[in-house]
Design a protein around this motif. Structure first.
Motif, mmCIF file in Angstrom:
data_model
loop_
_atom_site.group_PDB
_atom_site.id
_atom_site.type_symbol
_atom_site.label_atom_id
_atom_site.label_comp_id
_atom_site.label_asym_id
_atom_site.label_seq_id
_atom_site.Cartn_x
_atom_site.Cartn_y
_atom_site.Cartn_z
ATOM 1 N N THR A 236 0.741 -1.205 0.011
ATOM 2 C CA THR A 236 -0.062 0.101 0.090
ATOM 3 C C THR A 236 0.802 1.264 -0.195
ATOM 4 O O THR A 236 1.483 1.541 1.153
ATOM 5 C CB THR A 236 -0.939 -0.056 1.150
ATOM 6 O OG1 THR A 236 -1.531 -1.185 1.329
ATOM 7 C CG2 THR A 236 -1.842 1.111 1.302
ATOM 8 N N VAL B 231 -11.747 3.075 -7.838
ATOM 9 C CA VAL B 231 -12.397 2.149 -6.842
ATOM 10 C C VAL B 231 -14.006 2.327 -6.898
ATOM 11 O O VAL B 231 -14.648 1.302 -6.380
ATOM 12 C CB VAL B 231 -11.943 2.389 -5.535
ATOM 13 C CG1 VAL B 231 -10.325 2.055 -5.524
ATOM 14 C CG2 VAL B 231 -12.120 3.692 -5.006
ATOM 15 N N TYR C 253 -16.375 -0.349 -8.185
ATOM 16 C CA TYR C 253 -16.536 -1.679 -7.616
ATOM 17 C C TYR C 253 -17.054 -1.529 -5.934
ATOM 18 O O TYR C 253 -17.754 -2.393 -5.465
ATOM 19 C CB TYR C 253 -15.149 -2.364 -7.318
ATOM 20 C CG TYR C 253 -14.683 -2.421 -8.860
ATOM 21 C CD1 TYR C 253 -15.009 -3.678 -9.597
ATOM 22 C CD2 TYR C 253 -13.657 -1.659 -9.344
ATOM 23 C CE1 TYR C 253 -14.582 -3.895 -10.799
ATOM 24 C CE2 TYR C 253 -13.320 -1.943 -10.618
ATOM 25 C CZ TYR C 253 -13.561 -3.052 -11.113
ATOM 26 O OH TYR C 253 -13.482 -3.175 -12.793
ATOM 27 N N ASP C 254 -16.944 -0.311 -5.390
ATOM 28 C CA ASP C 254 -17.205 -0.342 -4.115
ATOM 29 C C ASP C 254 -17.676 1.297 -3.821
ATOM 30 O O ASP C 254 -16.458 2.115 -3.445
ATOM 31 C CB ASP C 254 -16.356 -0.923 -3.082
ATOM 32 C CG ASP C 254 -16.837 -0.883 -1.706
ATOM 33 O OD1 ASP C 254 -17.839 -0.221 -1.354
ATOM 34 O OD2 ASP C 254 -15.969 -1.256 -0.791
ATOM 35 N N ALA D 299 -16.344 2.736 -0.570
ATOM 36 C CA ALA D 299 -15.033 2.796 -0.396
ATOM 37 C C ALA D 299 -14.327 4.155 -0.834
ATOM 38 O O ALA D 299 -13.637 4.652 -0.227
ATOM 39 C CB ALA D 299 -14.335 1.875 -1.215
ATOM 40 N N SER E 196 -6.652 1.405 1.516
ATOM 41 C CA SER E 196 -6.456 0.190 2.084
ATOM 42 C C SER E 196 -5.981 -1.020 1.212
ATOM 43 O O SER E 196 -5.956 -0.611 -0.111
ATOM 44 C CB SER E 196 -8.075 -0.112 2.423
ATOM 45 O OG SER E 196 -8.767 -0.487 1.589
ATOM 46 N N LYS F 274 -7.789 -3.267 0.254
ATOM 47 C CA LYS F 274 -8.802 -3.315 -0.901
ATOM 48 C C LYS F 274 -8.714 -2.478 -1.950
ATOM 49 O O LYS F 274 -8.966 -3.118 -3.150
ATOM 50 C CB LYS F 274 -10.270 -3.334 -0.199
ATOM 51 C CG LYS F 274 -11.293 -3.314 -0.883
ATOM 52 C CD LYS F 274 -12.558 -3.148 -0.151
ATOM 53 C CE LYS F 274 -12.714 -2.093 0.434
ATOM 54 N NZ LYS F 274 -14.235 -1.509 1.276
ATOM 55 N N HIS F 275 -8.391 -1.314 -1.850
ATOM 56 C CA HIS F 275 -8.052 -0.482 -2.924
ATOM 57 C C HIS F 275 -6.949 -0.722 -3.975
ATOM 58 O O HIS F 275 -7.141 -0.819 -4.865
ATOM 59 C CB HIS F 275 -7.951 0.984 -2.330
ATOM 60 C CG HIS F 275 -8.839 1.509 -1.566
ATOM 61 N ND1 HIS F 275 -8.610 2.172 -0.264
ATOM 62 C CD2 HIS F 275 -10.367 1.506 -1.604
ATOM 63 C CE1 HIS F 275 -10.001 2.729 0.060
ATOM 64 N NE2 HIS F 275 -10.890 2.097 -0.453
ATOM 65 N N ILE G 296 -5.921 -3.954 -4.169
ATOM 66 C CA ILE G 296 -6.416 -5.094 -4.963
ATOM 67 C C ILE G 296 -7.333 -4.564 -6.264
ATOM 68 O O ILE G 296 -7.170 -5.331 -7.411
ATOM 69 C CB ILE G 296 -7.077 -6.026 -4.015
ATOM 70 C CG1 ILE G 296 -6.077 -6.828 -3.066
ATOM 71 C CG2 ILE G 296 -7.784 -7.020 -4.829
ATOM 72 C CD1 ILE G 296 -6.745 -7.606 -1.932
ATOM 73 N N GLN G 297 -8.053 -3.804 -5.957
ATOM 74 C CA GLN G 297 -8.866 -3.144 -6.975
ATOM 75 C C GLN G 297 -7.923 -2.621 -8.126
ATOM 76 O O GLN G 297 -8.375 -2.812 -9.458
ATOM 77 C CB GLN G 297 -10.134 -2.341 -6.576
ATOM 78 C CG GLN G 297 -11.118 -2.966 -5.596
ATOM 79 C CD GLN G 297 -11.865 -2.081 -4.914
ATOM 80 O OE1 GLN G 297 -11.581 -0.835 -4.882
ATOM 81 N NE2 GLN G 297 -12.947 -2.410 -4.365
ATOM 82 N N TRP H 169 -5.989 -5.285 -9.931
ATOM 83 C CA TRP H 169 -6.931 -6.196 -10.958
ATOM 84 C C TRP H 169 -7.110 -5.312 -12.164
ATOM 85 O O TRP H 169 -7.281 -5.995 -13.166
ATOM 86 C CB TRP H 169 -8.413 -6.545 -10.311
ATOM 87 C CG TRP H 169 -9.196 -7.269 -11.028
ATOM 88 C CD1 TRP H 169 -9.031 -8.784 -11.049
ATOM 89 C CD2 TRP H 169 -9.956 -6.834 -12.060
ATOM 90 N NE1 TRP H 169 -10.135 -9.127 -11.939
ATOM 91 C CE2 TRP H 169 -10.786 -8.084 -12.578
ATOM 92 C CE3 TRP H 169 -10.503 -5.840 -12.563
ATOM 93 C CZ2 TRP H 169 -11.503 -8.224 -13.664
ATOM 94 C CZ3 TRP H 169 -11.640 -5.735 -13.621
ATOM 95 C CH2 TRP H 169 -11.986 -6.874 -13.896
#
Length: 211
Positions: free
Chosen positions: A89, A104, A107-108, A111, A126, A128-129, A131-132, A135
Motif C-alpha cells: 500500500t 475504486v 466496485y465499491d 470505499a 486500504s 482492498k483499494h 487489489i482493485q 486487478w
C-alpha cells in the motif's frame, strides 16, 4: 499410310496431350495458390479486425481511469506501480486522489468515502483499494496481450494491427502507462506486448525522475 507412321503420330499426339495436361495442371496450381493466398490475406484482415474488436469491447471507463492513474503516478514516482504490483500500500500524494476514487468507485462506492487527504497525502487507502487497482491493471494487460498475440504469432494482418495500436509506440503520454505496467509486472509475463513495444522504430517519452 504405313503402320509406323500412325504409331509415330499417336505418340506425338500423346506427347502433346501430356504437355497440355502439364500446362493446365500448372495453371490450375497457380490459380489455386493465388486463391489460397487471397483467402489467407482475407482471413488475416478479418483476424486483425476481430482482435481490435476484443480490445474495444473490453475497454471500460474504469480502464481509462486506471491508465490515467498509472500515467500520473509515474510522473510523480515511478515506484508506485511496483508497490501496487507487490500488493504493497504505497503512500500516495493527494494529486492522485481523484484518480484513485474514480477507479475504486466502480466496485465499491462506499470505499470512495473512506478516502481523504491530510498533509498532502491520501488517507484511508486500504489493501482492498490496492487489489482493485491491481486487478484493473492485470485485466487490461491480459486483454492487450490476447489482442497482440494475433500480431506476435502472425495470425492476423500485422500492418493493420500496427496501425491500430500505433499509440503504444508513440512518444505521447498514452504510451507511458502500458510501458510502465509491463515493466512492473514483468515482460516475460506479457511476451506479445513486449515484442510489439520493442519491434520497429519506437519513440519513448522521457521517464520522470523517481522521488
Amino acid at each position: 499410310m504405313e503402320f509406323g507412321n500412325i504409331s509415330e503420330i499417336v505418340t506425338a499426339l500423346a506427347a502433346i496431350v501430356t504437355a497440355l495436361s502439364v500446362v493446365i495442371a500448372a495453371q490450375q496450381f497457380n490459380l489455386s495458390r493465388k486463391n489460397a493466398a487471397a483467402e489467407n490475406a482475407r482471413l488475416k484482415k478479418q483476424a486483425a479486425i476481430d482482435a481490435a474488436r476484443i480490445y474495444i469491447e473490453n475497454k471500460r471507463p474504469e480502464t481509462d481511469l486506471m491508465l490515467q492513474f498509472v500515467n500520473n503516478a509515474c510522473h510523480i514516482n515511478s515506484r508506485i506501480i511496483q508497490d501496487i504490483e507487490k500488493f504493497h500500500t504505497p503512500a500516495l500524494p493527494v494529486a492522485l486522489l481523484e484518480d484513485v476514487r474514480g477507479c475504486v468507485e466502480f466496485y465499491d462506492r462506499q470505499a470512495v468515502g473512506e478516502l481523504g487527504q491530510e498533509a498532502g497525502m491520501i488517507t484511508g487507502l486500504s489493501p482492498k483499494h490496492i487489489i482493485q487497482l491491481r486487478w484493473l491493471m492485470i485485466d487490461y494487460l491480459n486483454t492487450l496481450e490476447a489482442v497482440l498475440m494475433f500480431w506476435w504469432q502472425g495470425t492476423a494482418n500485422k500492418s493493420l494491427l500496427e496501425e491500430e495500436f500505433s499509440f503504444l509506440r508513440s512518444n505521447a503520454d498514452s504510451a507511458r502507462p502500458v510501458r510502465h505496467l509491463v515493466e512492473s509486472f514483468g515482460e516475460a509475463n506479457f511476451p506479445a506486448i513486449s515484442a510489439f513495444l520493442k519491434s520497429g522504430v519506437r519513440k519513448t517519452a522521457p521517464e520522470p525522475d523517481a522521488d
